[in-house]
Design an enzyme around this catalytic site. Structure first.
Site, PDB file in Angstrom:
ATOM      1  CG  HIS A   1      -2.348  -0.922   1.690  1.00 52.72           C
ATOM      2  ND1 HIS A   1      -3.095  -0.548   2.002  1.00 52.72           N
ATOM      3  CD2 HIS A   1      -2.639  -2.017   0.462  1.00 52.72           C
ATOM      4  CE1 HIS A   1      -4.111  -2.014   1.751  1.00 52.72           C
ATOM      5  NE2 HIS A   1      -3.197  -2.729   0.435  1.00 52.72           N
TER       6      HIS A   1
ATOM      7  CE  LYS B   1       4.297   3.394  13.685  1.00 57.50           C
ATOM      8  NZ  LYS B   1       4.321   3.184  12.319  1.00 57.50           N
TER       9      LYS B   1
ATOM     10  CE1 TYR C   1      -6.049   3.534  11.454  1.00 58.46           C
ATOM     11  CE2 TYR C   1      -5.237   3.405   8.693  1.00 58.46           C
ATOM     12  CZ  TYR C   1      -5.152   3.321  10.389  1.00 58.46           C
ATOM     13  OH  TYR C   1      -4.419   2.424  10.418  1.00 58.46           O
TER      14      TYR C   1
ATOM     15  N   PRO D   1      -3.924  -0.443  18.094  1.00 61.05           N
ATOM     16  CG  PRO D   1      -5.551  -1.833  18.223  1.00 61.05           C
ATOM     17  CD  PRO D   1      -4.964  -0.696  18.695  1.00 61.05           C
TER      18      PRO D   1
END
Length: 389
Positions: free
Chosen positions: A72, A296, A200, A292
């Site tokens: 991505h 990371k 998101y 999350p």
């Protein structure tokens, strides 16, 4: 039994460290209290930084990731009913890869098995001993028989609830923690992703995330109260709620189907420091946890393994303690930056009990700034793809 490095924990941190040490010719043994199937059955993260992929390549465990992983170059931030793309590659020159943590673990397990290295599964009552002396040991019980392993160093890669950090005297360790007042309800479904990049979403009803494990398998999340139970969320309720939190185009294009896995995960930020105690070193979730939102957790485990393997290589090849002496400070410098980024993403995208109308407008202002400022977007991209080691 005698080994140079006794590794406690056969998750990604322990397995990657073991393979990195093997490439340097450093003998190591892994102790794991669960079975391999149990370890592989844990559903975890699915986004790899370029640095993590490079480490898998370094130990010969990256072939399947390159074949099956999805590369991505951007993500999408949704708010106010619209989606806005953040280009990750243009400002950073880097990409991320969608490839499940379970698959990473399997690849590392297979690499370790192919190399003929020793892993002891179903090792009960593992206990690090005398790690504050020059003669550390690890005791464990296997098939009802107590064993003891002598070693030069111990690597505690056994997760947040593991024995390694718990074995340290409380006065020798400082912990920093924030518990977030909500959880993530996540489902896995055999459906094509609604978008080829992650979405998101900041919404008045709560955060939502659209991600995937492959072109045919999707992973979706919605923010939910901590006290909720998965039984309260039948599939129909989940899909209806997810659609409400997405922009209209995504809601219309969302393909739904029965869940094949469903769970609620609490969110926390946690750091323990230092990460070295005499001849025992912590790595991965044993030392730190991040929500999350910033993707990371697994990647920090990989960078810890990198730093620790380099430190041990210097110790054995160059007869220098500089690397092991600097390990904690070096690892924690990167950890805290990732903790900050994960906290920032979480704060910007979720609904908190005290968000209120003022807080909601601040979030929208922050999101609007990020998507319309080249500098702000570049900062997000730099952190998201992973800071350099």
């Amino acid at each position: 039994m005698r080994t140079k490095i006794a590794i406690i924990g056969a998750g990604p941190a322990g397995l990657l460290l073991g393979q990195l040490l093997h490439t340097c010719g450093i003998d190591n043994v892994i102790l794991e209290r669960h079975t391999p199937d149990y370890v592989l059955g844990r559903i975890r993260a699915g986004l790899l930084e370029g640095g993590t992929v490079a480490l898998l390549d370094e130990v010969g465990a990256g072939e399947r990731a390159h074949r099956e992983g999805l590369v991505h170059e951007g993500i999408e931030l949704a708010f106010g009913g619209e989606r806005h793309r953040i280009d990750l590659h243009r400002p950073s020159g880097k990409t991320v890869m969608i490839y499940g943590q379970t698959e990473v673990t399997l690849d590392l397990m297979n690499a370790r098995r192919a190399a003929g290295l020793t892993s002891i599964y179903e090792a009960e009552h593992v206990k690090p001993i005398d790690f504050d002396t020059d003669h550390p040991r690890v005791s464990y019980v296997k098939d009802g028989i107590t064993h003891e392993m002598t070693c030069d160093f111990i690597a505690g890669c056994d997760g947040f609830h593991g024995v390694s950090r718990a074995s340290v005297e409380p006065t020798a360790i400082a912990t920093y923690e924030r518990i977030y007042p909500f959880g993530w309800l996540g489902i896995l479904s055999e459906t094509p992703p609604v978008s080829h990049e992650l979405i998101y979403s900041n919404h008045a009803r709560g955060f939502a995330l659209c991600t995937m494990r492959s072109t045919k398998r999707s992973r979706y999340y919605v923010q939910c109260p901590l006290e909720d139970h998965v039984d309260q969320w039948p599939d129909d309720r989940f899909w209806d709620e997810l659609k409400r939190r997405l922009d209209q185009k995504a809601a219309d294009e969302l393909i739904i189907g029965p869940s094949i896995e469903k769970s609620i995960a609490p969110l926390r930020s946690f750091v323990a420091e230092p990460m070295r105690f005499g001849r025992m070193f912590l790595a991965g979730d044993a030392a730190h946890i991040v929500p999350p939102t910033g993707a990371k957790g697994l990647n920090l485990a990989a960078s810890d393994a990198h730093y620790l393997a380099q430190a041990f290589r210097e110790y054995y090849d160059e007869k220098s303690t500089a690397g092991i002496d600097a390990y904690s400070a070096k690892a924690l410098s990167r950890v805290w930056k990732a903790v900050r980024f994960s906290w920032w993403m979480t704060s910007m995208l979720h609904q908190f009990p005290d968000t209120g109308t003022f807080g909601a407008r601040i979030q929208l202002a922050e999101l609007d700034y990020v998507v319309n400022s080249a500098a702000a977007a570049a900062s997000l991209a730099e952190n998201y793809v992973g800071l350099p080691y």
